[in-house]
Design a protein around this motif. Sequence first.
Motif, PDB file in Angstrom:
ATOM      1  N   MET A 227     -33.875 -44.981   6.849  1.00  0.00           N
ATOM      2  CA  MET A 227     -34.476 -43.727   6.392  1.00  0.00           C
ATOM      3  C   MET A 227     -34.775 -43.853   4.892  1.00  0.00           C
ATOM      4  N   ASN A 228     -36.035 -43.611   4.518  1.00  0.00           N
ATOM      5  CA  ASN A 228     -36.438 -43.806   3.129  1.00  0.00           C
ATOM      6  C   ASN A 228     -36.156 -42.565   2.295  1.00  0.00           C
ATOM      7  N   VAL A 229     -35.678 -42.782   1.079  1.00  0.00           N
ATOM      8  CA  VAL A 229     -35.373 -41.674   0.169  1.00  0.00           C
ATOM      9  C   VAL A 229     -36.607 -40.814  -0.085  1.00  0.00           C
TER      10      VAL A 229
ATOM     11  N   PRO B  54     -29.209 -36.789   7.479  1.00  0.00           N
ATOM     12  CA  PRO B  54     -29.643 -36.586   8.866  1.00  0.00           C
ATOM     13  C   PRO B  54     -29.116 -37.663   9.817  1.00  0.00           C
ATOM     14  N   GLY B  55     -28.624 -37.171  10.935  1.00  0.00           N
ATOM     15  CA  GLY B  55     -27.939 -38.016  11.904  1.00  0.00           C
ATOM     16  C   GLY B  55     -26.466 -37.680  11.979  1.00  0.00           C
ATOM     17  N   TYR B  56     -25.966 -37.003  10.940  1.00  0.00           N
ATOM     18  CA  TYR B  56     -24.562 -36.597  10.904  1.00  0.00           C
ATOM     19  C   TYR B  56     -24.344 -35.393  11.830  1.00  0.00           C
ATOM     20  N   THR B  57     -23.235 -35.376  12.546  1.00  0.00           N
ATOM     21  CA  THR B  57     -22.863 -34.247  13.396  1.00  0.00           C
ATOM     22  C   THR B  57     -21.775 -33.434  12.706  1.00  0.00           C
ATOM     23  N   PHE B  58     -22.076 -32.171  12.402  1.00  0.00           N
ATOM     24  CA  PHE B  58     -21.107 -31.312  11.712  1.00  0.00           C
ATOM     25  C   PHE B  58     -19.974 -30.945  12.658  1.00  0.00           C
ATOM     26  N   LYS B  59     -18.767 -30.975  12.126  1.00  0.00           N
ATOM     27  CA  LYS B  59     -17.570 -30.723  12.924  1.00  0.00           C
ATOM     28  C   LYS B  59     -16.999 -29.318  12.699  1.00  0.00           C
ATOM     29  N   LEU B  60     -17.135 -28.795  11.480  1.00  0.00           N
ATOM     30  CA  LEU B  60     -16.571 -27.480  11.164  1.00  0.00           C
ATOM     31  C   LEU B  60     -17.630 -26.473  10.720  1.00  0.00           C
ATOM     32  N   VAL B  61     -18.605 -26.918   9.969  1.00  0.00           N
ATOM     33  CA  VAL B  61     -19.562 -26.000   9.348  1.00  0.00           C
ATOM     34  C   VAL B  61     -20.591 -25.520  10.378  1.00  0.00           C
ATOM     35  N   ASP B  62     -20.674 -24.196  10.534  1.00  0.00           N
ATOM     36  CA  ASP B  62     -21.669 -23.593  11.427  1.00  0.00           C
ATOM     37  C   ASP B  62     -22.890 -23.093  10.664  1.00  0.00           C
ATOM     38  N   ALA B  63     -22.676 -22.685   9.423  1.00  0.00           N
ATOM     39  CA  ALA B  63     -23.762 -22.142   8.605  1.00  0.00           C
ATOM     40  C   ALA B  63     -23.453 -22.447   7.150  1.00  0.00           C
ATOM     41  N   LEU B  64     -24.495 -22.365   6.320  1.00  0.00           N
ATOM     42  CA  LEU B  64     -24.353 -22.780   4.917  1.00  0.00           C
ATOM     43  C   LEU B  64     -25.161 -21.871   4.013  1.00  0.00           C
ATOM     44  N   LEU B  65     -24.502 -21.363   2.976  1.00  0.00           N
ATOM     45  CA  LEU B  65     -25.189 -20.668   1.892  1.00  0.00           C
ATOM     46  C   LEU B  65     -25.304 -21.656   0.743  1.00  0.00           C
ATOM     47  N   THR B  66     -26.508 -21.851   0.222  1.00  0.00           N
ATOM     48  CA  THR B  66     -26.714 -22.869  -0.798  1.00  0.00           C
ATOM     49  C   THR B  66     -27.855 -22.461  -1.710  1.00  0.00           C
ATOM     50  N   ASN B  67     -28.022 -23.181  -2.809  1.00  0.00           N
ATOM     51  CA  ASN B  67     -29.182 -22.994  -3.673  1.00  0.00           C
ATOM     52  C   ASN B  67     -30.262 -23.992  -3.266  1.00  0.00           C
ATOM     53  N   PHE B  68     -31.375 -24.010  -3.999  1.00  0.00           N
ATOM     54  CA  PHE B  68     -32.439 -24.981  -3.753  1.00  0.00           C
ATOM     55  C   PHE B  68     -32.193 -26.208  -4.637  1.00  0.00           C
TER      56      PHE B  68
ATOM     57  N   THR C 265     -29.003 -36.144  -2.850  1.00  0.00           N
ATOM     58  CA  THR C 265     -28.086 -36.166  -1.712  1.00  0.00           C
ATOM     59  C   THR C 265     -27.890 -34.762  -1.136  1.00  0.00           C
ATOM     60  N   LEU C 266     -28.108 -33.731  -1.962  1.00  0.00           N
ATOM     61  CA  LEU C 266     -27.923 -32.359  -1.494  1.00  0.00           C
ATOM     62  C   LEU C 266     -29.049 -31.930  -0.564  1.00  0.00           C
ATOM     63  N   VAL C 267     -30.275 -32.343  -0.857  1.00  0.00           N
ATOM     64  CA  VAL C 267     -31.388 -32.078   0.065  1.00  0.00           C
ATOM     65  C   VAL C 267     -31.141 -32.790   1.388  1.00  0.00           C
ATOM     66  N   MET C 268     -30.525 -33.962   1.311  1.00  0.00           N
ATOM     67  CA  MET C 268     -30.222 -34.704   2.536  1.00  0.00           C
ATOM     68  C   MET C 268     -29.151 -34.001   3.348  1.00  0.00           C
ATOM     69  N   LEU C 269     -28.164 -33.417   2.668  1.00  0.00           N
ATOM     70  CA  LEU C 269     -27.109 -32.689   3.386  1.00  0.00           C
ATOM     71  C   LEU C 269     -27.687 -31.481   4.130  1.00  0.00           C
ATOM     72  N   VAL C 270     -28.504 -30.676   3.457  1.00  0.00           N
ATOM     73  CA  VAL C 270     -29.055 -29.499   4.143  1.00  0.00           C
ATOM     74  C   VAL C 270     -30.009 -29.935   5.252  1.00  0.00           C
ATOM     75  N   SER C 271     -30.659 -31.073   5.086  1.00  0.00           N
ATOM     76  CA  SER C 271     -31.537 -31.601   6.135  1.00  0.00           C
ATOM     77  C   SER C 271     -30.729 -32.052   7.348  1.00  0.00           C
ATOM     78  N   ALA C 272     -29.509 -32.517   7.110  1.00  0.00           N
ATOM     79  CA  ALA C 272     -28.640 -32.891   8.223  1.00  0.00           C
ATOM     80  C   ALA C 272     -28.266 -31.676   9.052  1.00  0.00           C
ATOM     81  N   LEU C 273     -28.142 -30.523   8.404  1.00  0.00           N
ATOM     82  CA  LEU C 273     -27.755 -29.302   9.102  1.00  0.00           C
ATOM     83  C   LEU C 273     -28.932 -28.648   9.816  1.00  0.00           C
ATOM     84  N   ALA C 274     -30.086 -28.615   9.162  1.00  0.00           N
ATOM     85  CA  ALA C 274     -31.227 -27.858   9.703  1.00  0.00           C
ATOM     86  C   ALA C 274     -32.364 -28.731  10.204  1.00  0.00           C
ATOM     87  N   GLY C 275     -32.344 -30.019   9.873  1.00  0.00           N
ATOM     88  CA  GLY C 275     -33.463 -30.904  10.201  1.00  0.00           C
ATOM     89  C   GLY C 275     -34.380 -31.069   9.002  1.00  0.00           C
TER      90      GLY C 275
END
Length: 348
Positions: free
Chosen positions: A1-3, A290-304, A310-320
Amino acid sequence: MNVNEFDFELPERLIAQTPLADRTGSRLLSLNRHTGDVAHHRFIELENMLKPGDTLVLNDTRVLPARLLGIKPDTGAKVELLLLKQLGGDRWETLAKPGKRLKTGAELAFGDDGSGNPLLRATVVAEGEMGERVVEFQYNGIFQQLLDRLGEMPLPPYIKERLEDRERYQTVYAKHEGSAAAPTAGLHFTQSFLGQLRDKGVDIAYVTLHVGLGTFRPMSVELVEEHAMHSEYYELNEQTAALLRSTRERGGRIIAVGTTSARTLETAAGQFPGGELKACSGWTNIFIFPGYTFKLVDALLTNFHLPKSTLVMLVSALAGREAIMNAYREAIEREYRFFSFGDAMFIY
């Protein structure tokens, strides 16, 4: 996956330079991670999106006034240290400017005691692989008091305005000192608003993650999978573990406030695979993309977040990734405020 798949164009005018007068006064973009639907709200409308039985998880770290400005006494050259991690005693891992000139053995001085002597001295005792410097401080008195007197808040480099009130770069529930940056999603909350949420039946839980070097280090690889996160210290106590177990049992949602809370929760979940969540602490370098399966987190409040971070990648793992990129495009079109002092996003 390219940055570069996580890149986007952001007009500089949308980078929030100062916090709003009212912490709860920001806008809020909501993103349904199952449908990709986007909607626009005020932050206080978050109350309507939470349900009795849900649990908000907040990071109660407190930011150190960790930026020290001083000189090299032998040359008079200006130097800057950003304290990242206390290694024991008076030794700290730091980021230094100008790093290349600060070799092992270099002497540094900060402040003036009124008689021409520095209030705080430091010696570089080691050089790290990623440009870090380990320094050992020498001083009279109490280090924390000297740091409060001499240190500045370590605002991110994209914030050019001076922060008049230090406490606006702290959450209202900040408790355990040790971070080099604020968990900024939490800056939107007031004690009054947290009280409203409790009155509605939303539980509030706390974890601690001291934000460190990873926040300041850009990705230097082309492939996401090759990036290595810097370790940060975390704690999840038994009270929080019990509350999260109870939330699961009653069918409530576990909602992380900020990516630091999300990383702490997912680190803790990884300590007890298939078992009951318990109190734990230690160092985490978890990298969620993306590709990570969340184990505890169901929803996330975050900034932009920053492009290619790495933070854009984390939110992309949760929402696509596609849903996040679409939501960010809409936020830019509607001129949301970005980054630390900016608007919020609720991914559910």
